[in-house]
Design a protein around this motif. Sequence first.
Motif, PDB file in Angstrom:
ATOM      1  N   ASP A  33      16.366  24.255 -13.268  1.00 39.77           N
ATOM      2  CA  ASP A  33      15.055  24.648 -12.762  1.00 39.77           C
ATOM      3  C   ASP A  33      14.465  25.721 -13.660  1.00 39.77           C
ATOM      4  OD1 ASP A  33      15.534  22.969 -10.700  1.00 39.77           O
ATOM      5  OD2 ASP A  33      16.170  24.534  -9.303  1.00 39.77           O
ATOM      6  N   MET A  35      12.974  26.459 -17.053  1.00 39.92           N
ATOM      7  CA  MET A  35      12.413  25.748 -18.206  1.00 39.92           C
ATOM      8  C   MET A  35      12.820  26.391 -19.526  1.00 39.92           C
ATOM      9  SD  MET A  35      11.275  23.145 -17.020  1.00 39.92           S
ATOM     10  CE  MET A  35      12.103  23.077 -15.445  1.00 39.92           C
ATOM     11  N   SER A  36      13.094  27.712 -19.468  1.00 36.75           N
ATOM     12  CA  SER A  36      13.574  28.392 -20.672  1.00 36.75           C
ATOM     13  C   SER A  36      14.857  27.741 -21.174  1.00 36.75           C
ATOM     14  CB  SER A  36      13.843  29.860 -20.380  1.00 36.75           C
ATOM     15  OG  SER A  36      12.727  30.456 -19.777  1.00 36.75           O
ATOM     16  N   LEU A  52      12.098  22.002  -9.765  1.00 35.45           N
ATOM     17  CA  LEU A  52      10.884  22.782 -10.005  1.00 35.45           C
ATOM     18  C   LEU A  52       9.736  21.788 -10.232  1.00 35.45           C
ATOM     19  CD1 LEU A  52       9.807  25.747 -10.497  1.00 35.45           C
ATOM     20  CD2 LEU A  52       9.897  25.169 -12.912  1.00 35.45           C
ATOM     21  N   GLN A  56       4.496  22.681 -15.565  1.00 38.98           N
ATOM     22  CA  GLN A  56       5.292  23.222 -16.672  1.00 38.98           C
ATOM     23  C   GLN A  56       6.593  22.450 -16.866  1.00 38.98           C
ATOM     24  OE1 GLN A  56       3.580  25.529 -14.588  1.00 38.98           O
ATOM     25  NE2 GLN A  56       2.150  25.384 -16.279  1.00 38.98           N
ATOM     26  N   ILE A  63       7.863  18.536 -24.353  1.00 39.55           N
ATOM     27  CA  ILE A  63       8.044  19.331 -25.573  1.00 39.55           C
ATOM     28  C   ILE A  63       9.401  19.041 -26.221  1.00 39.55           C
ATOM     29  CG2 ILE A  63       8.392  21.711 -26.416  1.00 39.55           C
ATOM     30  CD1 ILE A  63       5.436  21.140 -25.967  1.00 39.55           C
TER      31      ILE A  63
ATOM     32  N   PHE B 177      -1.479  29.369 -16.709  1.00 46.54           N
ATOM     33  CA  PHE B 177      -0.359  28.466 -16.980  1.00 46.54           C
ATOM     34  C   PHE B 177      -0.823  27.024 -17.107  1.00 46.54           C
ATOM     35  CE2 PHE B 177       2.489  31.891 -15.870  1.00 46.54           C
ATOM     36  CZ  PHE B 177       3.570  31.622 -16.694  1.00 46.54           C
ATOM     37  N   GLY B 180      -1.617  26.665 -20.678  1.00 50.51           N
ATOM     38  CA  GLY B 180      -0.517  27.026 -21.571  1.00 50.51           C
ATOM     39  C   GLY B 180       0.307  25.780 -21.843  1.00 50.51           C
ATOM     40  N   VAL B 206       8.612  23.287 -29.668  1.00 51.41           N
ATOM     41  CA  VAL B 206       9.316  24.313 -28.897  1.00 51.41           C
ATOM     42  C   VAL B 206       8.805  25.708 -29.274  1.00 51.41           C
ATOM     43  CG1 VAL B 206      11.550  25.466 -28.583  1.00 51.41           C
ATOM     44  CG2 VAL B 206      11.406  22.979 -28.407  1.00 51.41           C
ATOM     45  N   TYR B 209       5.242  26.131 -27.955  1.00 52.57           N
ATOM     46  CA  TYR B 209       5.174  26.193 -26.492  1.00 52.57           C
ATOM     47  C   TYR B 209       5.697  27.535 -25.976  1.00 52.57           C
ATOM     48  CZ  TYR B 209       5.517  24.683 -21.615  1.00 52.57           C
ATOM     49  OH  TYR B 209       5.372  24.572 -20.256  1.00 52.57           O
ATOM     50  N   GLU B 210       6.796  28.005 -26.543  1.00 53.84           N
ATOM     51  CA  GLU B 210       7.337  29.310 -26.128  1.00 53.84           C
ATOM     52  C   GLU B 210       6.303  30.411 -26.389  1.00 53.84           C
ATOM     53  OE1 GLU B 210      10.034  29.923 -24.505  1.00 53.84           O
ATOM     54  OE2 GLU B 210      11.739  28.707 -25.150  1.00 53.84           O
ATOM     55  N   GLN B 253      18.800  37.787 -26.318  1.00 56.97           N
ATOM     56  CA  GLN B 253      18.800  36.770 -25.268  1.00 56.97           C
ATOM     57  C   GLN B 253      19.064  37.400 -23.919  1.00 56.97           C
ATOM     58  OE1 GLN B 253      20.944  33.202 -25.720  1.00 56.97           O
ATOM     59  NE2 GLN B 253      20.160  32.767 -27.761  1.00 56.97           N
ATOM     60  N   SER B 264       9.052  32.266 -11.063  1.00 55.44           N
ATOM     61  CA  SER B 264       8.873  31.119 -10.168  1.00 55.44           C
ATOM     62  C   SER B 264       8.291  29.923 -10.916  1.00 55.44           C
ATOM     63  CB  SER B 264       7.958  31.494  -9.001  1.00 55.44           C
ATOM     64  OG  SER B 264       6.609  31.521  -9.422  1.00 55.44           O
ATOM     65  N   GLN B 265       7.715  30.166 -12.069  1.00 52.87           N
ATOM     66  CA  GLN B 265       7.165  29.079 -12.881  1.00 52.87           C
ATOM     67  C   GLN B 265       8.231  28.473 -13.812  1.00 52.87           C
ATOM     68  OE1 GLN B 265       3.616  28.120 -12.778  1.00 52.87           O
ATOM     69  NE2 GLN B 265       3.912  29.283 -10.915  1.00 52.87           N
ATOM     70  N   GLY B 266       9.427  29.023 -13.728  1.00 58.18           N
ATOM     71  CA  GLY B 266      10.514  28.464 -14.533  1.00 58.18           C
ATOM     72  C   GLY B 266      10.720  29.172 -15.854  1.00 58.18           C
ATOM     73  N   PHE B 267      10.081  30.338 -15.997  1.00 59.33           N
ATOM     74  CA  PHE B 267      10.201  31.077 -17.261  1.00 59.33           C
ATOM     75  C   PHE B 267      10.666  32.498 -16.991  1.00 59.33           C
ATOM     76  CE2 PHE B 267       7.055  27.768 -17.816  1.00 59.33           C
ATOM     77  CZ  PHE B 267       7.572  27.111 -18.919  1.00 59.33           C
ATOM     78  N   GLY B 268      10.717  33.287 -18.063  1.00 60.40           N
ATOM     79  CA  GLY B 268      11.063  34.689 -17.874  1.00 60.40           C
ATOM     80  C   GLY B 268      12.557  34.940 -17.850  1.00 60.40           C
ATOM     81  N   ALA B 269      13.315  34.054 -18.502  1.00 60.84           N
ATOM     82  CA  ALA B 269      14.758  34.248 -18.540  1.00 60.84           C
ATOM     83  C   ALA B 269      15.152  35.077 -19.763  1.00 60.84           C
ATOM     84  CB  ALA B 269      15.467  32.918 -18.555  1.00 60.84           C
ATOM     85  N   MET B 271      14.471  34.297 -22.941  1.00 61.66           N
ATOM     86  CA  MET B 271      14.946  33.450 -24.026  1.00 61.66           C
ATOM     87  C   MET B 271      13.812  32.938 -24.903  1.00 61.66           C
ATOM     88  SD  MET B 271      18.169  31.510 -22.414  1.00 61.66           S
ATOM     89  CE  MET B 271      17.440  30.959 -20.913  1.00 61.66           C
ATOM     90  N   ASN B 275      14.378  31.983 -28.774  1.00 58.66           N
ATOM     91  CA  ASN B 275      14.289  30.539 -28.978  1.00 58.66           C
ATOM     92  C   ASN B 275      13.310  30.191 -30.104  1.00 58.66           C
ATOM     93  OD1 ASN B 275      15.127  27.950 -28.433  1.00 58.66           O
ATOM     94  ND2 ASN B 275      13.647  27.623 -26.777  1.00 58.66           N
ATOM     95  N   ARG B 278      15.140  30.854 -33.177  1.00 57.26           N
ATOM     96  CA  ARG B 278      16.179  29.841 -33.388  1.00 57.26           C
ATOM     97  C   ARG B 278      15.625  28.597 -34.096  1.00 57.26           C
ATOM     98  NH1 ARG B 278      18.158  25.201 -30.490  1.00 57.26           N
ATOM     99  NH2 ARG B 278      16.329  25.316 -29.154  1.00 57.26           N
TER     100      ARG B 278
END
Lengths: 112, 310
Positions: A33, A35-36, A52, A56, A63, B177, B180, B206, B209-210, B253, B264-269, B271, B275, B278
Amino acid sequence: MELQRIAHALDAEFICGPDDWEKINIETVFASDLMSDVLMSDRDELLLITSLSTEQSIRSAGIVGSEAIVIANNKTVTEGMIELAQDQDVALFCTSHPKYEACVRLGRIMEP
Amino acid sequence: MSEEHKQPLQSSLRVQELVYGLRISEVMTSKVFAVSRNCTMRDVQTIMKNNSITGVPVVDNKRVVGIVTMNDLMNALEQGAMEHNVTKWMVGEVQTLAEDMPLSFAISAFGKFSFRQFPVVNKKNELTGILTFRNINHALIRELSRQLREMEQKNEQPEEPESLKFSKVYQLNRYDFENGGKASSEIKKFLKERGVPPKLVRRVAVASYELEINLVAHSIGGMLGFDINENRVKISSHDRGPGIADTEKALTQGYSTANEWIRSQGFGAGMGLPNVKRVSDEFAIESALGMGTMVQAIINLKPETENENK
């Protein structure tokens, strides 16, 4: 493994996808869940399983070049997600099974 | 009709992007009039009058210790204190800019502070120039003319449809978003249609998008520029702030400043930037708190050995 077999194993409902989606070959499955994490993967012929249910998720799948995405846990799929999946050429499914359950089912049929 | 409306936006974005690509040292006035601590307000007045300038830095052993502006001068004049030492009237804590910063940081600084000029310093913190809005306007006009010339030349030679030459700038807004990812999808399609190997397309997608997600999730808005030719894809991201306090940390990382909503949108880890690094062949980041962040990622489209053979 053919996508058709996967869809059957997951009791997945087909929402949209390329004409010959049944024959798409899937080699690896990625369940997340986050996306990162999805964006960090570098596997090919990928199927993404996620609970999720956002645009996105579809974008991220597109992607990294995923062939298909399964929205688990009976989540609602929005119009925007369908449009995006069509645009990205990703086959979109949903299933009422929770993510873990879906993975277990796939694990069983994918075992050699 | 809509195309006609889009055109000026795209070109103005491209000019902005070009200007943002400039370094402060390329734009500033290098001939600076400065005074030392033991000069008087009268000295400053003479310098200002003779050179038509509105601010004079005060230096001690090349280091900026203060600045006297027209305002300070008027206050001193009002009090009949023109023979006073500059140290009595100068503003002591001076906001300086580093000469190797992107010009976008300076533009943010002008927006953030009400100063009319910023002393520019080098790595050793020594005064090397002064930056005013006039410098920025000049740079803008210079880049605009160059861009126009390039566009005219381009019009004379029609583009080949198979060509990999492409440049475009996308604007991204905070928390948008929904949009984005549009740029990345467009670039991905462009490369795929031209037969670029899927693995390379994926790396470009990638990275971009990041960076798009970073712009909508973490910045107050900015732009993402693509400059593509047959050898490489150059992606540059510029935002207007808030800037990263520690870029080293941001490249670790798992380090993240994301809020719950972003997560909650699946991001913010934590990375995103690692990435981008990378998947890139070349990666550079520059950031300053309150001014913004600039990231540049290059992905080579041809193996290096092939480049060497050419």
